[in-house]
Design an enzyme around this catalytic site. Structure first.
Site, short mmCIF file in Angstrom:
data_model
loop_
_atom_site.label_atom_id
_atom_site.label_comp_id
_atom_site.label_asym_id
_atom_site.label_seq_id
_atom_site.Cartn_x
_atom_site.Cartn_y
_atom_site.Cartn_z
N GLY A 225 0.24 -3.45 4.65
CA GLY A 225 -0.01 -2.31 5.06
C GLY A 225 1.67 -2.24 5.64
N LYS A 396 3.04 12.78 -2.79
CA LYS A 396 2.18 11.43 -2.85
C LYS A 396 0.79 12.26 -4.38
CE LYS A 396 2.54 10.22 1.46
NZ LYS A 396 2.72 8.61 1.22
#
Length: 508
Positions: A225, A396
């Protein structure tokens, strides 16, 4: 019949139930056993590695994250303890003080721009780093980022560096591409975030048998992450190097957010208000943003609340546009010296995100991650700035790509500028079906990108193609039923229309 050692539940002061001492001891012992077994397996992996020193450092970070994961006994946020945002927690962008044009160079020379570049383009059907996908005029995300910084440096005589945080998935491919920018007036640096082992969900042991990163073994590892940026940046020694050069702040954003450009008003705010160590750009939430993290006041600290932290019974409340009106754009401004202080004092504390995945063989695994914005609560003087929606233009999916390629925007020095001919400040809502998911298929279905200046909403489903010179206005819905195909002819003007599988055009 209960005995002294049997697990029992005892009422607590709030009328709920808590575990008895014997039950808590049982769970504590179970956690210790799981930890010992994992430590032993990590030591075995390290010993057979050819890069023991690197692996040991990465495993240290993973052990710390895993220990926090085991220690968690309940939700990181108790819903009833969330406080209303204080009046000074979030300020409007329009209220920010204007910068002095004579001071722009001094402002920029305090800045480092960091792009989060760890993601692959697999969700859009592409191989390699997402940052090398063409998004506008054959320019990639990376091209646009470099152009933006180069424009600033040439215009103001500044020396803003561009730094890319890569993952092991993107590092080598990105380094190869960087040779193309050798003549640009931008100093480009890279560093790689750490890699952690995926853990079998049942046994809590690593699924990897070796530390090798070959094709057969790579799926057993993951980048933890973007919250890993602080420690990885520190470990790379770039943080110390920039501090020695007199740099004071870094601007972090996702490489695929085309709206995340350097903003001088926000930078000026940080320079003028020295107590500000962390600024998060937020923007007004729409129904398309219901899963985005939001800001809350909790334990008298401003902090980020992600949907993963929300109890199931409150998820609908979290998604509500009326209660939580803003969301995190992941455009962050952070004081470099504060990062150094927090890391060296071991004061960085970010919630552990548990991400469930499945390997190709069907094994259920978990990967433990952290989010970069979750560190907000650790910094002094944290502030939210409610920015215009134009600063949040993520690509995205192919529907986002269609907007970026359309006449809604013009391109200037690497930045997308909303057309003055667009009557509304917001972008249209676009939903493209699975036939458009992969970039290659998406491009084949458009002979030309439609005129979308007056479009409010577009939904396309099924086998649909678009000719040249098409204009879309208002609400347009195009649905080709299974086995049918719809070819929108060149020059068509669709305004508030539904186009069905038999090519009938009906008023919407």
């Amino acid at each position: 019949m209960s005995t002294e050692n049997s697990p029992t539940l005892v009422a607590n002061k709030k009328g709920g139930m808590r575990r008895s001492n014997s039950q808590m001891e049982f769970h504590t012992q179970g956690r210790k056993d799981a930890q010992r077994a994992l430590w032993k397996e990590l030591d075995r992996l390290k010993e057979i590695s050819t890069q023991k020193e690197i692996v040991e450092k990465e495993f240290e970070g993973f052990k710390e994250l895993f220990s926090r994961f085991l220690a968690e006994t309940g939700p990181s946020v108790h819903w009833e303890d969330i406080q209303p945002l204080s009046d000074d927690a979030v300020t409007s962008y329009d209220k920010l003080q204007d910068y002095d044009p004579e001071e722009v160079r001094q402002l920029l020379d305090k800045l480092v721009v960091i792009k989060l570049n760890g993601g692959l383009g697999t969700s859009m059907g592409c191989k390699g780093p997402k940052s090398v996908i063409s998004v506008r005029n054959d320019l990639t995300f990376l091209d646009l980022a470099v152009q933006q910084i180069e424009y600033l440096n040439k215009t103001y005589g500044s020396s803003v560096p561009l730094v890319l945080m890569n993952s092991f998935n993107t590092h080598e491919d990105t380094k190869a591409v960087l040779n193309c920018y050798s003549s640009c007036k931008v100093d480009i640096f890279t560093f790689m975030q750490r890699r952690y082992p995926r853990i079998n969900k049942e046994t809590l042991l690593p699924t990897a048998k070796t530390c090798s990163m070959d094709a057969a073994n790579i799926e057993h590892w993951y980048p933890p992450g973007h919250g890993d940026i602080y420690q990885s940046f520190y470990d790379s020694e770039l943080l110390e190097s920039f501090l020695r050069q007199g740099k004071e702040y870094m601007f972090i954003s996702n490489i695929d957010n085309l709206g995340a450009t350097v903003d001088l008003k926000i930078l000026n705010l940080l320079v003028k208000q020295k107590q500000r160590e962390f600024v998060m750009e937020v923007t007004d939430k729409t129904r398309a943003d219901i899963k985005g993290g939001t800001l809350i006041q909790y334990e008298n600290k401003l902090r980020l609340l992600e949907i993963a932290q929300v109890p199931k019974e409150h998820v609908d409340e979290f998604k509500s546009v009326s209660k939580f009106k803003i969301f995190n754009t992941n455009n962050l401004w952070v004081k470099l010296s504060s990062i150094k202080r927090l890391i060296e004092e071991k004061m960085l504390d970010m919630e552990v995100i548990v991400n469930n995945k499945s390997l190709e063989n069907g094994t259920n695994v978990i990967q433990l991650e952290t989010a970069v914005g979750a560190a907000m609560k650790c910094f002094d003087g944290a502030l939210g700035v409610n920015v215009p929606r134009s600063r949040f233009l993520p690509v995205k999916r192919s529907s986002d790509l269609l907007l970026a390629m359309s006449n809604l925007y013009s391109l200037k020095a690497g930045s997308l500028i909303m057309s003055p001919l667009r009557q509304f400040r917001t972008t249209p809502i676009v939903k493209l079906g699975t036939h458009f998911d992969k970039v290659r298929d998406f491009l084949k279905r458009f002979d030309g990108i439609p005129d979308m200046l007056e479009l409010d909403h577009l939904t396309v489903s099924g086998d649909v193609t678009f000719g040249k010179g098409i204009s879309l206005k208002g609400t347009v819905i195009i649905i080709a039923n299974h086995g049918d195909r719809i070819d929108i002819p060149p020059g068509a003007i669709l305004e508030n229309k539904i186009v069905s599988g038999n090519l009938r055009i009906l008023d919407h």
